[in-house]
Design an enzyme around this catalytic site. Structure first.
Site, PDB file in Angstrom:
ATOM      1  N   GLU A   1       8.819  -1.527   1.792  1.00 44.79           N
ATOM      2  CA  GLU A   1       7.399  -1.359   1.477  1.00 44.79           C
ATOM      3  C   GLU A   1       6.529  -1.332   2.726  1.00 44.79           C
ATOM      4  O   GLU A   1       6.912  -1.875   3.753  1.00 44.79           O
ATOM      5  CB  GLU A   1       6.900  -2.537   0.624  1.00 44.79           C
ATOM      6  N   VAL A   2       5.354  -0.700   2.570  1.00 47.55           N
ATOM      7  CA  VAL A   2       4.309  -0.807   3.593  1.00 47.55           C
ATOM      8  C   VAL A   2       3.207  -1.635   2.959  1.00 47.55           C
ATOM      9  O   VAL A   2       2.796  -1.378   1.824  1.00 47.55           O
ATOM     10  CB  VAL A   2       3.756   0.582   3.993  1.00 47.55           C
TER      11      VAL A   2
ATOM     12  N   ILE B   1       0.820  -1.234   0.000  1.00 42.91           N
ATOM     13  CA  ILE B   1       0.000   0.000   0.000  1.00 42.91           C
ATOM     14  C   ILE B   1       0.842   1.267   0.000  1.00 42.91           C
ATOM     15  O   ILE B   1       0.334   2.377  -0.083  1.00 42.91           O
ATOM     16  CB  ILE B   1      -0.993   0.034   1.195  1.00 42.91           C
ATOM     17  N   GLY B   2       2.130   1.104   0.105  1.00 42.32           N
ATOM     18  CA  GLY B   2       2.978   2.312   0.090  1.00 42.32           C
ATOM     19  C   GLY B   2       4.440   1.934   0.159  1.00 42.32           C
ATOM     20  O   GLY B   2       4.790   0.753   0.273  1.00 42.32           O
ATOM     21  N   ALA B   3       5.280   2.965   0.056  1.00 41.48           N
ATOM     22  CA  ALA B   3       6.724   2.698   0.124  1.00 41.48           C
ATOM     23  C   ALA B   3       7.342   3.716   1.052  1.00 41.48           C
ATOM     24  O   ALA B   3       7.035   4.905   0.993  1.00 41.48           O
ATOM     25  CB  ALA B   3       7.336   2.809  -1.258  1.00 41.48           C
ATOM     26  N   GLY B   4       8.211   3.244   1.948  1.00 39.14           N
ATOM     27  CA  GLY B   4       8.911   4.150   2.857  1.00 39.14           C
ATOM     28  C   GLY B   4      10.395   4.082   2.572  1.00 39.14           C
ATOM     29  O   GLY B   4      10.831   3.374   1.669  1.00 39.14           O
ATOM     30  N   GLU B   5      11.156   4.810   3.381  1.00 37.68           N
ATOM     31  CA  GLU B   5      12.601   4.837   3.160  1.00 37.68           C
ATOM     32  C   GLU B   5      13.210   3.458   3.403  1.00 37.68           C
ATOM     33  O   GLU B   5      14.182   3.066   2.772  1.00 37.68           O
ATOM     34  CB  GLU B   5      13.224   5.842   4.128  1.00 37.68           C
TER      35      GLU B   5
ATOM     36  N   ASP C   1       6.768  16.110  14.360  1.00 36.13           N
ATOM     37  CA  ASP C   1       6.361  16.096  12.945  1.00 36.13           C
ATOM     38  C   ASP C   1       4.851  15.911  12.855  1.00 36.13           C
ATOM     39  O   ASP C   1       4.350  15.122  12.058  1.00 36.13           O
ATOM     40  CB  ASP C   1       7.113  14.998  12.193  1.00 36.13           C
TER      41      ASP C   1
ATOM     42  N   LYS D   1       4.957  -2.690   8.090  1.00 39.75           N
ATOM     43  CA  LYS D   1       6.087  -1.937   7.538  1.00 39.75           C
ATOM     44  C   LYS D   1       7.268  -2.888   7.493  1.00 39.75           C
ATOM     45  O   LYS D   1       7.569  -3.553   8.499  1.00 39.75           O
ATOM     46  CB  LYS D   1       6.433  -0.750   8.440  1.00 39.75           C
TER      47      LYS D   1
HETATM   48  N1  ADE Z   1      -0.056   3.488   5.837  1.00 34.17           N
HETATM   49  C1  ADE Z   1       0.865   3.567   6.786  1.00 34.17           C
HETATM   50  N2  ADE Z   1       0.392   3.018   7.911  1.00 34.17           N
HETATM   51  C2  ADE Z   1      -0.853   2.604   7.676  1.00 34.17           C
HETATM   52  C3  ADE Z   1      -1.852   1.981   8.456  1.00 34.17           C
HETATM   53  N3  ADE Z   1      -1.628   1.682   9.707  1.00 34.17           N
HETATM   54  N4  ADE Z   1      -3.019   1.719   7.894  1.00 34.17           N
HETATM   55  C4  ADE Z   1      -3.223   2.051   6.620  1.00 34.17           C
HETATM   56  N5  ADE Z   1      -2.337   2.624   5.837  1.00 34.17           N
HETATM   57  C5  ADE Z   1      -1.158   2.908   6.363  1.00 34.17           C
END
Ligand code: ADE
Length: 986
Positions: A636-637, A629-633, A748, A655
């Site tokens: 992937e997330v 669902i996403g990418a961090g440093e 932050d 994460k």
């Molecule tokens: N993106 C980062 N953390 C998340 C989470 N806990 N739930 C949904 N999307 C996210």
């Protein structure tokens, strides 16, 4: 039959006094009162209207047209003006002044006498001369008198003058005629004025706006862009809107004085000699910093005095500096393998903090005629150049050689100076240090745990002794370890020794040229129990005496006190710090009784230990990863499911730490889990656990279906009620209250770091700042090298990294603004630099559209410059609760009170509920801050009670300043009243 003659004679006798007043937003196209010669208007038929010209007291003509054929039926008398040039007008106004006779006051005229006349116009691109056709004219209106007069009025010499104004337009032709149709009334038309309206040339916010003609359609405004005044530049495009009535409305944007110029009375004037201004903005010229000057007007920068310099990265406000003086007191200590050089910092650092040292080695061997640079065989630890500490260790030198070391001090401006670098030099023979400067060592006394020694100094040492080094160890454990201590005197008391134990001591002296040889070894034994009743503690404590004689007793007593009285301290010192932390955490001895305290995982030597203290280890077999669902440093997330025996499977976000990481990255990655695992609150993202025992390393947290708050709001722009938005804000404030009670500072806080679940519950996330900021696209590097999300960060945190719950409160205010504007970017596209500057100047984000006053007030409260004046999160939560319980308090929107009368003159608006200091800065009266404070005016509330006399009394002597302050106080009072009506109290 006509009654004209009698009436006219009487009328002429009565001089009509009027003065035409023209406003600055009117451009007159025709004014019959100012035409000196004949008017030349035409009448049809020729004997209908009469033109009469009379002179007033100043010998100016009064052109009057009259008609009074009230006894004759079917009158149709026309009077036509000359051709009137339209100029830039799109709509014109016709102002008529006339008298009209009451028909009832004239006998025998019923049926024929009228009490109105008609106004017509005809557009044409050129004058037609005498040609007249009534059918070509368009009727504007029938004009009736508000007041008509009677014969009696005439007798009393009361003349009732009517003024009527009619709008004509849009007009597109080059010009037009006016025509007046009489149908049997008794009228005297005394003056006709034709004008159009314009928004006149004006200055606003250091910009000029040209004469502008309003639109014909009175509901639409003309947007006009301003041009900056001389020596000013645009900050935000300056704009004004020209309204239909010729008034300027809605000032937007502004210009600011360019570098080298400051604002004075709406103009940008050059900085005087001795002053400068390095940045564009509404800041004043500043005095040249020390060791710099400016000779010219309008200086952007001050020049450095001779011998002083400014390094590339030095800000213009910094004093000019110079290279440092040489290091002092170089000493050395040499043994078979290493040479330790040490020196004192220069007496003059040149005014800078970036002092470093370079060490240059020259070798002057017996066979060498002159010194040569040492070859690469020498090693310098840590390095020979750019040393920040005043010492260096030299290794791999040759025995029986002479080395000369030149130690140079330098700073950020050394490169800019043409003078030779100042150096301190020392020559060292690697043969060995000189003779021992320590004579016979003797034991003065011994207790169970201490021994007092003294020795003879050398009779006439060639160099003064700086101090003595005393080395000692247990005779039986010579190989294991030794201790050492120093004394400036030829005596020492060494405590913390074992009882009845033989110790070996040897002593050497240190001179500016380095250490002497060690004295021979001396052996002394400590006493037993009987020898010293005070000595029953086992800690090591070394006290160096100031002198042997009478002072020894004092030192013994001091020693006794320290040893016996500090038992508690000793026990505590022995307690391991990690255990202490754990006890504190578990017992809840935080800043608030009963609430746990946050423990910084960095205080653990082993970060893995911290993770396991606060996070559960999850077996990977319990996790099912479903989607990225996403990418961090760090990797992937993903979203997925977590199974827990005996419990329902739950959705989770996972994460991951991607392979190939170094230990530092693993530590940073897991730090977030160590932090999150300490929290347990419905508005803080919940940690389910971590995977550290298999790869990939993972952090598993509860799943938040709606993702991050900023994108969620943007996706649902305008979809929520104000109460729902306040509910969101309340949740975030509650989470932040919990964090601040725990002693955790987020640093932050921003809508992008808030997650939203399917029930619209918002939870604070993204902990472990260093990692989070690396990830955060909004974090920018500051001049000091830190990475900071400028738009969300309090000024003191940007300027000197003062992060606190109060700086989190500032960020919370920004989050409020993000929420109320449905995810708008704070400060829009302004650059970070401009954001910092404008905040410094007192600017604050305006209320988003549709924002209740009470919420914008709260935002402004969070953005107080003085951090102690900002609300605490507990105040914020209870204030939002009050709003939710009393929704009518949210009905007044900022737009509703913006229409309130503005303060007169050009006093700038200032945001409500800022500090006195911000307020005075915003009206450019900052120089009086101390006067207000000294007189006890510390809050804006108190200021609103001040009269002009009070302002005078506190020492504001200039009348212009008194007026400016008082007029601003009036506005402030009005704003405060509005706010109090809404019951706002935080
Ligand atoms: N993106 C980062 N953390 C998340 C989470 N806990 N739930 C949904 N999307 C996210």
């Amino acid at each position: 039959m006509t009654v004209g003659v009698g009436f006219c004679l009487v009328f002429l006798f009565l001089k009509v006094q009027f003065s035409a007043s023209t406003q600055s937003n009117q451009v007159v196209l025709l004014d019959t009162t100012s035409v000196l010669g004949e008017l030349g208007w035409k009448t049809y038929p020729i004997n209908g209207w009469d033109a009469i010209t009379e002179m007033d007291e100043q010998n100016r003509p009064i052109h009057t047209f009259q008609v009074c054929h009230v006894m004759e039926p079917n009158q149709n008398n026309w009077l036509r003006s000359n051709w009137i040039f339209r100029e830039a007008a799109q709509k014109v106004y016709v102002e008529l002044r006339f008298t009209l006779r009451d028909c009832n006051s004239i006998p025998w005229v019923s049926g024929t006498c009228k009490e109105t006349f008609n106004l017509f116009y005809m557009e044409s691109d050129e004058a037609h001369g005498i040609k007249f056709k009534s059918s070509q004219y368009t009727k504007i209106d029938t004009i009736a008198a508000d007041e008509s007069f009677t014969q009696m009025d005439l007798g009393d010499r009361i003349l009732k003058l009517n003024t009527e104004v009619r709008e004509v337009g849009p007009i597109t032709g080059k010009g037009f005629y006016l025509a007046f149709q009489d149908i049997g009334a008794c009228i005297a038309l005394v003056s006709v004025r034709v004008y159009y309206k314009k928004c006149p040339f004006t200055f606003r916010n250091l910009a000029t706006f040209p004469d502008t003609i309003p639109r014909v359609d009175s509901s639409s405004l003309v947007e006009v862009r301003g041009a900056c005044v001389k020596n000013a530049e645009e900050r935000d495009t300056p704009k004004l809107y020209c309204g239909a009535d010729g008034d300027w409305l809605v000032p937007l944007g502004r210009c600011v004085c360019s570098v080298g110029y400051e604002e004075l009375d709406g103009a940008c004037i050059a900085c005087r000699p001795g002053f400068y201004k390095a940045f564009a903005g509404n800041i004043k010229c500043a005095k040249c910093p020390p060791h710099s000057y400016s000779y010219d007007d309008g200086s952007q920068l001050c020049y450095c005095e001779k011998g002083y310099f400014r390094a590339d990265k030095d800000p213009p406000s910094m004093a000019c500096t110079r290279p440092p003086s040489p290091p002092r007191n170089v000493v050395f200590n040499i043994n078979e393998t290493s040479l330790f050089l040490e020196w004192s910092p220069p007496s003059d650092t040149g005014g800078r903090k970036d002092l470093t040292y370079n060490v240059l080695c020259k070798r002057c061997g017996p066979g060498l005629q002159q010194c040569e640079l040492c070859g690469g065989e020498l090693r310098f630890v840590p390095r020979p150049q750019g040393l920040t500490n005043a010492s260096v260790t030299v290794l791999d030198f040759t025995a029986h050689a002479n080395y000369t070391f030149e130690i140079e001090s330098q700073n950020g401006v050394s490169e800019l100076s043409s003078f030779p670098r100042p150096v301190a030099a020392i020559t060292i023979s690697t043969d060995q240090g000189g003779p021992s400067l320590v004579g016979m060592v003797q034991k003065d006394w011994a207790s169970q745990n201490s021994i007092a020694l003294s020795w003879k100094e050398a009779e006439q040492p060639s160099l003064p002794v700086v101090d003595y080094e005393i080395k000692y160890y247990e005779k039986e454990h010579e190989q294991l370890s030794y201790s050492s201590t120093r004394s400036k005197m030829p005596s020492v008391i060494i405590a913390g020794l074992k009882s009845s134990t033989v110790y070996v001591f040897h002593i050497r002296a240190r001179t500016p040229a380095g250490y002497s040889s060690y004295s021979p070894k001396f052996e002394f034994e400590t006493g037993d129990e009987a020898s010293d009743m005070a000595a029953d503690q086992g800690q090591v404590l070394v006290i160096v005496t100031a002198s042997v004689g009478g002072f020894t007793l004092l030192v013994i007593l001091t020693l006794f006190f320290l040893i016996t009285g500090r038992c508690q301290w000793y026990i505590k010192a022995k307690m391991k710090s990690d255990d202490k932390r754990r006890a504190q955490y578990q017992n809840g001895h935080g800043p608030f009784p009963g609430i746990k305290t946050y423990i910084d995982p960095d205080t653990y030597e082993d970060p893995t230990q911290a993770v396991h203290e606060f996070a559960k280890e999850i077996d990977t077999s319990r996790i099912r990863i479903e989607r990225v669902i996403g990418a961090g440093e760090f990797g992937e997330v993903c979203s997925g499911r977590l199974r827990t025996p005996g419990k329902k499977e739950i959705p989770v976000a996972i994460k991951t730490l991607k392979g190939g990481y170094v230990e530092r990255q693993r530590k940073d990655f897991l730090k977030e889990a160590s932090i999150m695992g300490q929290f347990d609150h419905p508005n803080i993202i919940r940690l389910e656990g971590v995977v550290t025992k298999s790869r990939p390393v993972m952090i598993v947290v509860e799943y938040m279906e709606n993702g991050s708050l900023d994108s969620f709001l943007r996706k649902h722009d305008g979809h929520f009620t104000v109460i729902q938005l306040v509910g969101i804000l309340r949740g975030i404030a509650s989470g932040m209250k919990y964090l601040s009670d725990m002693g955790y500072v987020h640093r932050d806080l921003a809508a992008r770091n808030i997650l939203v679940n399917s029930n619209l519950v918002c939870k604070v996330s993204d902990f472990g700042l260093s990692r989070v900021l690396e990830d955060d696209p909004d974090a920018a590097y500051t001049t000091t090298g830190g990475k900071i999300p400028i738009r969300w960060t309090a000024p003191e945190a940007i300027a000197y990294r003062k992060f606190s719950s109060a700086s989190d409160a500032w960020s919370y205010g920004i989050v409020m603004w993000e929420v109320m504007s449905y995810g708008e970017r704070p400060y829009w596209e302004m650059s970070n630099q401009d954001v910092i500057l404008s905040i410094e100047e007192g600017y604050r984000l305006p209320a988003p559209m549709g924002c209740p006053v009470a919420l914008h007030q709260l935002m402004l409260h969070c953005w107080q410059k003085e951090r102690s004046h900002r609300p605490k999160f507990t105040d914020i939560v209870s204030f939002l609760d009050k709003l939710i319980r009393n929704p009518s308090s949210l009905l007044t929107l900022v737009e509703d009170i913006q229409g309130l009368p503005e303060s007169p003159g050009d006093v700038p608006d200032y945001p409500m509920f800022i500090s006195i200091s911000d307020w005075l800065d915003s009206i450019k009266m900052g120089q009086y801050k101390n006067n207000f404070l000294a007189a006890g005016f510390t809050t804006l509330d108190s200021v609103t009670t001040m009269s002009i006399e009070d302002v005078r009394q506190i020492g504001v002597t200039l009348i212009g300043h008194q007026r400016r302050i008082v007029s601003s106080i009036q506005t402030l009072r009005l704003q405060l009243l509005q706010v109090q009506e809404k019951g706002f109290h935080v």
